[in-house]
Scaffold this active site. Structure first.
Site, PDB file in Angstrom:
ATOM      1  N   SER A  20      -4.426  -5.432  51.389  1.00  0.00           N
ATOM      2  CA  SER A  20      -3.492  -6.210  52.200  1.00  0.00           C
ATOM      3  C   SER A  20      -2.499  -6.895  51.283  1.00  0.00           C
ATOM      4  O   SER A  20      -2.768  -7.119  50.099  1.00  0.00           O
ATOM      5  CB  SER A  20      -4.238  -7.239  53.051  1.00  0.00           C
ATOM      6  OG  SER A  20      -4.961  -8.139  52.224  1.00  0.00           O
ATOM      7  N   ASP A 132      11.394   1.385  44.509  1.00  0.00           N
ATOM      8  CA  ASP A 132      10.275   0.496  44.180  1.00  0.00           C
ATOM      9  C   ASP A 132       9.239   1.254  43.351  1.00  0.00           C
ATOM     10  O   ASP A 132       8.051   1.303  43.684  1.00  0.00           O
ATOM     11  CB  ASP A 132       9.648  -0.063  45.455  1.00  0.00           C
ATOM     12  CG  ASP A 132       8.680  -1.211  45.174  1.00  0.00           C
ATOM     13  OD1 ASP A 132       8.744  -1.782  44.063  1.00  0.00           O
ATOM     14  OD2 ASP A 132       7.853  -1.530  46.050  1.00  0.00           O
TER      15      ASP A 132
END
Length: 539
Positions: A20, A132
């Site tokens: 997460s 990214d």
């Protein structure tokens, strides 16, 4: 108040949470009817950074590409925006951290380089930038795909081809907010606020590869994620002022060349992906690594070392002799030996005769004088060529010194061509590709010969004087970049005269001197071979 994660999304049962972060969570899941194992990315539909919504637009463009996850389902259910994608293995970041090492082995990094460049080639071919690039966004596959590296997390991706005009997006000097990661985003995008393009994805990949090979990683990555503007500014300052030769000190020169190449590309340039994949494959082959297209983790042990170990394993000896005499008896026996004049066991007077018969030498006695590398004499009677010289009689430094002396005495282009060919052979005769001071001495001599036609016995134009400043060639500045090797390799075949070749030799020396370790790459060897051919043609 924390939101309650549902037990079921669409046709999938959610199992354990795999991770997460700021924008959401990812779960292992199982299809209710087929039992297929997948990964589900969950994000609140009202999140301020709706990366799931962005990713959903890019996945269809990337489907079918090697190393691109399959999108099985996507949509919104209640307050949850979900993506169902392939279940993959650990990320490179996880593998590297768990290894406990402060740097990664060269074989693994070369394999990552080849696969990462291939993934970016697929994305760029389909009009998409990743933006990214980092270790956490590269994951290995499972089962049969466990040697394949997958690109993941396209939440920051962007189309660089306008879908309406089908043209490259324009550059802009307008101020931009930073989007990417602190460690590997290119200097142009991170520190200067430039519009990202294909070159920036590749520069981020280059920085990531250098990071893996650097003990402790790149300097600006060692203090963790910046928590204040001052810390962020320090990272940008360190990244902006770091020179490629300093970043790549102690690692193969190909990584410095790759970084410089990426930074030299213009905004809309298409990178030469295949060239750099070949460069890293050749680097791996030179170090004895095979099957480099597959990412193998943990890395296999080097084959060369295992062979050496096997060669030096002691052979099983005879069984111990229980009734061996004691040491005192042995010494007494040796003392009683009668060491009178004894016949010679081996007569070596026939050794030279055997050598002459083996190689068909002349009937003259073999002299022990030093063998000459080159001679101005055409008399071959005193120097039989059919007897091979002893190996490694001269060091590489001595050979280079002799070649420089020969180049100084050359009187025509054909002779210089032969000397340059010998220079290339000398460079390739050892595993080390570093150009020593003797090598630079040879280049200096060659440059002077080519830049000054009057050193030849028969100049092309003897009536022209060399007193004018415009006739004197000035060597280029030392900031010539490594990428010039590719240009030199191409342009040497069409050089119009010796003066142009002299400029290329000077550029080649400057480029080599600026490279990490002063090593000569295959493009450098190709340039020298082309120089020899062009000298022969201009004779």
């Amino acid at each position: 108040m924390a939101l309650s994660i549902p037990r079921r999304i669409n046709n999938y049962w959610l199992e354990d949470c795999l991770g997460s972060g700021y924008s959401g969570s990812i779960f292992r899941a199982c299809h209710i009817y087929t039992g297929q194992r997948v990964a589900i990315k969950l994000q609140n539909v009202d999140h301020e950074c709706p990366t799931n919504r962005y990713e959903r637009a890019f996945y269809p463009m990337l489907q079918g590409g090697e190393g691109m996850p399959t999108l099985w389902a996507a949509g919104v259910e209640g307050i949850w925006d979900f993506l169902v994608i392939d279940l993959l293995g650990p990320s490179l970041d996880s593998l590297f951290r768990k290894s406990g090492k402060n740097k990664m082995d060269l074989r693994s990094v070369c394999s990552i380089a080849i696969q990462l460049i291939s993934r970016l080639q697929i994305m760029h071919t389909r009009g998409v930038l990743h933006r990214d690039i980092q270790l956490g966004n590269c994951a290995i596959g499972l089962s049969a795909n466990n040697k394949t590296i997958y690109m993941i997390d396209f939440g920051f991706s962007k189309q660089y081809i306008d879908p309406h005009t089908r043209r490259h997006i324009p550059d802009s000097k307008a101020k931009r907010d930073f989007l990417g990661n602190y460690w590997f985003t290119s200097v142009g995008v991170h520190c200067k606020g430039k519009v990202p393009s294909r070159r920036d994805d590749l520069e981020a990949a280059a920085l990531m590869l250098i990071h893996l090979l650097t003990p402790g990683g790149l300097s600006w990555t060692r203090n963790g994620v910046p928590k204040t503007d001052a810390q962020h500014d320090r990272i940008k300052r360190d990244k902006l002022t770091a020179r490629p030769e300093d970043l790549c000190r102690g690692i193969p020169a190909e990584f410095e060349e790759f970084l410089r190449y990426c930074r030299r590309l213009k905004f809309a340039d298409c990178p030469d992906y295949d060239h750099w994949k070949d460069e890293f494959k050749e680097l791996a082959n030179e170090h004895g690594f095979s099957d480099i297209d597959d990412f193998v983790w943990p890395p296999p042990p080097p084959k060369v070392k295992s062979q050496i170990t096997a060669l030096h394993q002691p052979k099983p000896g005879p069984a111990p002799y229980n009734n061996a005499p004691n040491m005192e008896e042995v010494l007494n026996g040796l003392a009683k030996l009668n060491l009178k004049e004894r016949p010679v066991l081996g007569d070596q007077t026939n050794t030279l005769v055997a050598l002459r018969k083996e190689y068909g030498a002349l009937q003259k006695p073999v002299k022990t004088a030093v063998i000459e590398i080159s001679s101005d004499s055409d008399d071959s009677a005193d120097h039989p060529t059919n007897i091979p010289p002893p190996p490694n009689r001269f060091s590489k430094a001595t050979q280079l010194h002799n070649l420089a002396a020969s180049a100084h005495k050359a009187t025509d282009n054909r002779t210089l061509s032969m000397i340059v060919t010998d220079f290339v052979a000398c460079l390739q005769s050892t595993r080390s590709r570093m150009l020593t001071k003797e090598g630079f001495q040879f280049l200096d001599t060659l440059y002077k010969q080519l830049a000054d036609p009057s050193v030849f016995a028969v100049p092309l134009r003897t009536s022209r004087t060399r007193s004018t400043n415009q006739d004197v060639f000035q060597p280029p500045a030392r900031h010539v970049k490594l990428g010039a090797l590719i240009t030199l390799r191409r342009e040497v075949t069409t050089a119009p005269n010796n003066r142009a070749l002299a400029k290329m030799v000077a550029d080649f020396g400057t480029v080599t001197n600026k490279s990490s370790g002063r090593t000569i790459t295959k493009d450098g060897i190709a340039f020298l071979e082309g120089l020899a051919e062009r000298l022969k043609a201009l004779n």
